[in-house]
Design a protein around this motif. Structure first.
Motif, PDB file in Angstrom:
ATOM      1  N   GLN A   1       0.816  -1.202   0.000  1.00  0.00           N
ATOM      2  CA  GLN A   1       0.000   0.000   0.000  1.00  0.00           C
ATOM      3  C   GLN A   1       0.860   1.267   0.000  1.00  0.00           C
ATOM      4  N   ILE A   2       0.350   2.304  -0.626  1.00  0.00           N
ATOM      5  CA  ILE A   2       0.977   3.623  -0.541  1.00  0.00           C
ATOM      6  C   ILE A   2       0.592   4.208   0.812  1.00  0.00           C
ATOM      7  N   HIS A   3       1.575   4.554   1.606  1.00  0.00           N
ATOM      8  CA  HIS A   3       1.359   4.913   3.009  1.00  0.00           C
ATOM      9  C   HIS A   3       1.024   6.400   3.144  1.00  0.00           C
ATOM     10  N   ASP A   4      -0.142   6.691   3.752  1.00  0.00           N
ATOM     11  CA  ASP A   4      -0.544   8.081   4.001  1.00  0.00           C
ATOM     12  C   ASP A   4      -0.375   8.927   2.748  1.00  0.00           C
ATOM     13  N   ALA A   5      -1.150   8.582   1.733  1.00  0.00           N
ATOM     14  CA  ALA A   5      -0.987   9.186   0.410  1.00  0.00           C
ATOM     15  C   ALA A   5      -1.262  10.679   0.386  1.00  0.00           C
ATOM     16  N   GLU A   6      -1.923  11.197   1.429  1.00  0.00           N
ATOM     17  CA  GLU A   6      -2.183  12.638   1.479  1.00  0.00           C
ATOM     18  C   GLU A   6      -0.900  13.447   1.676  1.00  0.00           C
ATOM     19  N   GLN A   7       0.207  12.763   1.981  1.00  0.00           N
ATOM     20  CA  GLN A   7       1.463  13.465   2.233  1.00  0.00           C
ATOM     21  C   GLN A   7       2.189  13.872   0.951  1.00  0.00           C
ATOM     22  N   ALA A   8       1.688  13.451  -0.188  1.00  0.00           N
ATOM     23  CA  ALA A   8       2.303  13.812  -1.466  1.00  0.00           C
ATOM     24  C   ALA A   8       1.235  14.327  -2.415  1.00  0.00           C
ATOM     25  N   PRO A   9       1.612  15.141  -3.388  1.00  0.00           N
ATOM     26  CA  PRO A   9       0.638  15.595  -4.387  1.00  0.00           C
ATOM     27  C   PRO A   9       0.015  14.417  -5.128  1.00  0.00           C
ATOM     28  N   PHE A  10      -1.242  14.543  -5.457  1.00  0.00           N
ATOM     29  CA  PHE A  10      -1.947  13.495  -6.189  1.00  0.00           C
ATOM     30  C   PHE A  10      -1.179  13.116  -7.458  1.00  0.00           C
ATOM     31  N   GLU A  11      -0.643  14.115  -8.148  1.00  0.00           N
ATOM     32  CA  GLU A  11       0.074  13.884  -9.405  1.00  0.00           C
ATOM     33  C   GLU A  11       1.331  13.046  -9.191  1.00  0.00           C
ATOM     34  N   THR A  12       1.990  13.229  -8.050  1.00  0.00           N
ATOM     35  CA  THR A  12       3.179  12.428  -7.747  1.00  0.00           C
ATOM     36  C   THR A  12       2.808  10.973  -7.501  1.00  0.00           C
ATOM     37  N   ILE A  13       1.749  10.776  -6.738  1.00  0.00           N
ATOM     38  CA  ILE A  13       1.295   9.398  -6.465  1.00  0.00           C
ATOM     39  C   ILE A  13       0.948   8.686  -7.763  1.00  0.00           C
ATOM     40  N   VAL A  14       0.197   9.363  -8.621  1.00  0.00           N
ATOM     41  CA  VAL A  14      -0.268   8.733  -9.865  1.00  0.00           C
ATOM     42  C   VAL A  14       0.853   8.626 -10.901  1.00  0.00           C
ATOM     43  N   GLY A  15       1.743   9.598 -10.905  1.00  0.00           N
ATOM     44  CA  GLY A  15       2.778   9.634 -11.933  1.00  0.00           C
ATOM     45  C   GLY A  15       4.045   8.882 -11.595  1.00  0.00           C
ATOM     46  N   GLU A  16       4.305   8.660 -10.279  1.00  0.00           N
ATOM     47  CA  GLU A  16       5.555   8.006  -9.902  1.00  0.00           C
ATOM     48  C   GLU A  16       5.373   6.809  -8.962  1.00  0.00           C
ATOM     49  N   THR A  17       4.678   7.035  -7.832  1.00  0.00           N
ATOM     50  CA  THR A  17       4.543   5.961  -6.839  1.00  0.00           C
ATOM     51  C   THR A  17       3.780   4.767  -7.400  1.00  0.00           C
ATOM     52  N   LEU A  18       2.630   5.038  -7.974  1.00  0.00           N
ATOM     53  CA  LEU A  18       1.805   3.954  -8.505  1.00  0.00           C
ATOM     54  C   LEU A  18       2.487   3.212  -9.658  1.00  0.00           C
ATOM     55  N   PRO A  19       3.084   3.896 -10.635  1.00  0.00           N
ATOM     56  CA  PRO A  19       3.801   3.156 -11.682  1.00  0.00           C
ATOM     57  C   PRO A  19       4.931   2.277 -11.138  1.00  0.00           C
ATOM     58  N   ALA A  20       5.606   2.734 -10.078  1.00  0.00           N
ATOM     59  CA  ALA A  20       6.662   1.911  -9.478  1.00  0.00           C
ATOM     60  C   ALA A  20       6.077   0.624  -8.912  1.00  0.00           C
ATOM     61  N   LEU A  21       4.948   0.746  -8.234  1.00  0.00           N
ATOM     62  CA  LEU A  21       4.312  -0.452  -7.681  1.00  0.00           C
ATOM     63  C   LEU A  21       3.796  -1.362  -8.789  1.00  0.00           C
ATOM     64  N   GLU A  22       3.302  -0.781  -9.849  1.00  0.00           N
ATOM     65  CA  GLU A  22       2.827  -1.600 -10.974  1.00  0.00           C
ATOM     66  C   GLU A  22       3.992  -2.353 -11.615  1.00  0.00           C
ATOM     67  N   LYS A  23       5.163  -1.734 -11.662  1.00  0.00           N
ATOM     68  CA  LYS A  23       6.354  -2.432 -12.185  1.00  0.00           C
ATOM     69  C   LYS A  23       6.761  -3.568 -11.255  1.00  0.00           C
ATOM     70  N   LEU A  24       6.715  -3.339  -9.948  1.00  0.00           N
ATOM     71  CA  LEU A  24       7.034  -4.390  -8.977  1.00  0.00           C
ATOM     72  C   LEU A  24       6.042  -5.543  -9.070  1.00  0.00           C
ATOM     73  N   ARG A  25       4.790  -5.218  -9.323  1.00  0.00           N
ATOM     74  CA  ARG A  25       3.784  -6.280  -9.512  1.00  0.00           C
ATOM     75  C   ARG A  25       4.091  -7.073 -10.784  1.00  0.00           C
ATOM     76  N   GLU A  26       4.450  -6.375 -11.840  1.00  0.00           N
ATOM     77  CA  GLU A  26       4.808  -7.034 -13.098  1.00  0.00           C
ATOM     78  C   GLU A  26       6.005  -7.958 -12.906  1.00  0.00           C
ATOM     79  N   ASP A  27       6.926  -7.557 -12.025  1.00  0.00           N
ATOM     80  CA  ASP A  27       8.113  -8.374 -11.751  1.00  0.00           C
ATOM     81  C   ASP A  27       7.854  -9.496 -10.749  1.00  0.00           C
TER      82      ASP A  27
END
Length: 301
Positions: free
Chosen positions: A115-141
């Protein structure tokens, strides 16, 4: 122990989960051997959902859980952690490093839910543009299986749900006896979307256990005391007479798949496990609680 299906993931999870913050001594000193015994007792009692995070003790919670799950005990456990860790940003590279570190500390090849921890601590755009894609890559791996997001801000969680890229959400102190605002819009949307739901801090950071956390603002403690006085009809016994109804209130909500227990001792763990018998508040009690605090936030967003 009761079990349910965790949203669209298909995971079969215990309705009571073991929260990892107390296991690292976040709320007071803990003995590592006692923590290991608690984890083993939780598993023996039917709990198969263990939630932790790098921020709990700077990785100490993950390390202790990893050690306790040696010898085959990891099998059958839905193991969840979060990103990112202390000192990390929510950027792509930091997210990857955080999860890789968690895998090492937990001594596992795959984390079931990240899970992304306390997502309110970062801009929505950062979560969607960087954090989430990183997790999607880890899932793919193959290093994580499912992706979730945690926040205390309900409108933000609803915004994430609508992306249709998350498998679960986690919030805290938003579905409890003195603030159940999650039920109005968030829980119906999560159910409609097939999202797994994790509820934390059903005791309101100690308020409903008559031991409010020392960092809580005086205004919140005073307002909570006013609301708690109106719940006298629910008290079972003294001291801490609202703990049982508070736990049952969450455990019996069908839209909530996992209610976390932040047990600091095995006695507390045993007590909370005893509430997993399918019994909630009486219908008239539930109706009264809902009417008392309908739409009334305790913790502002």
């Amino acid at each position: 122990m009761e079990y349910t299906t965790f949203g669209r993931t298909g995971l079969r999870v215990s309705k009571l989960g073991l929260g990892g913050a107390p296991l690292a001594g976040v709320f007071g000193p803990t003995d590592e051997r006692e923590v290991e015994k608690m984890i083993h007792e939780a598993i023996d009692g039917g709990i198969n959902f263990i939630d932790t995070a790098p921020r709990y003790g700077g990785g100490e919670s993950e390390r202790r859980i990893g050690r306790a799950l040696r010898g085959g005990k990891r099998n059958g456990i839905v193991l969840t952690s979060k990103a990112t860790g202390p000192g990390d940003t929510f950027g792509y590279a930091d997210t990857i490093r955080s999860v890789e570190r968690s895998l090492r500390l937990l001594e596992t090849d795959v984390i079931d839910l990240l899970q992304i921890h306390d997502a309110e601590q970062a801009p929505f755009e950062t979560i969607v543009g960087e954090t989430l894609p990183a997790l999607e890559k880890l899932r793919e791996d193959g290093k994580i299986r499912f992706i979730g997001v945690s926040s205390r801000v309900l409108p933000l969680l609803m915004r994430f749900i609508k992306l249709n890229r998350f498998d679960s959400i986690q919030f805290y102190a938003r579905y409890m006896l003195i603030d159940h605002t999650a039920k109005d819009e968030l829980l119906p949307l999560a159910t409609e979307s097939g999202i797994g739901v994790i509820n934390g801090s059903v005791l309101g950071l100690g308020l409903l256990a008559d031991t409010p956390a020392p960092f809580l603002e005086r205004a919140i403690v005073e307002e909570a005391a006013h609301r708690i006085e109106q719940l006298r009809f629910l008290r079972k016994r003294e001291p801490h007479g609202l703990v049982e109804p508070a736990m049952r209130f969450s455990l019996s909500q069908p839209a909530i798949h996992v209610t976390l227990t932040g047990a600091a001792t095995r006695d507390v763990l045993r007590t909370n496990m005893a509430f997993c018998d399918g019994k909630g508040l009486k219908p008239e009690e539930l109706e009264r609680v809902y009417a008392l605090f309908q739409g009334k936030k305790l913790f502002q967003e």
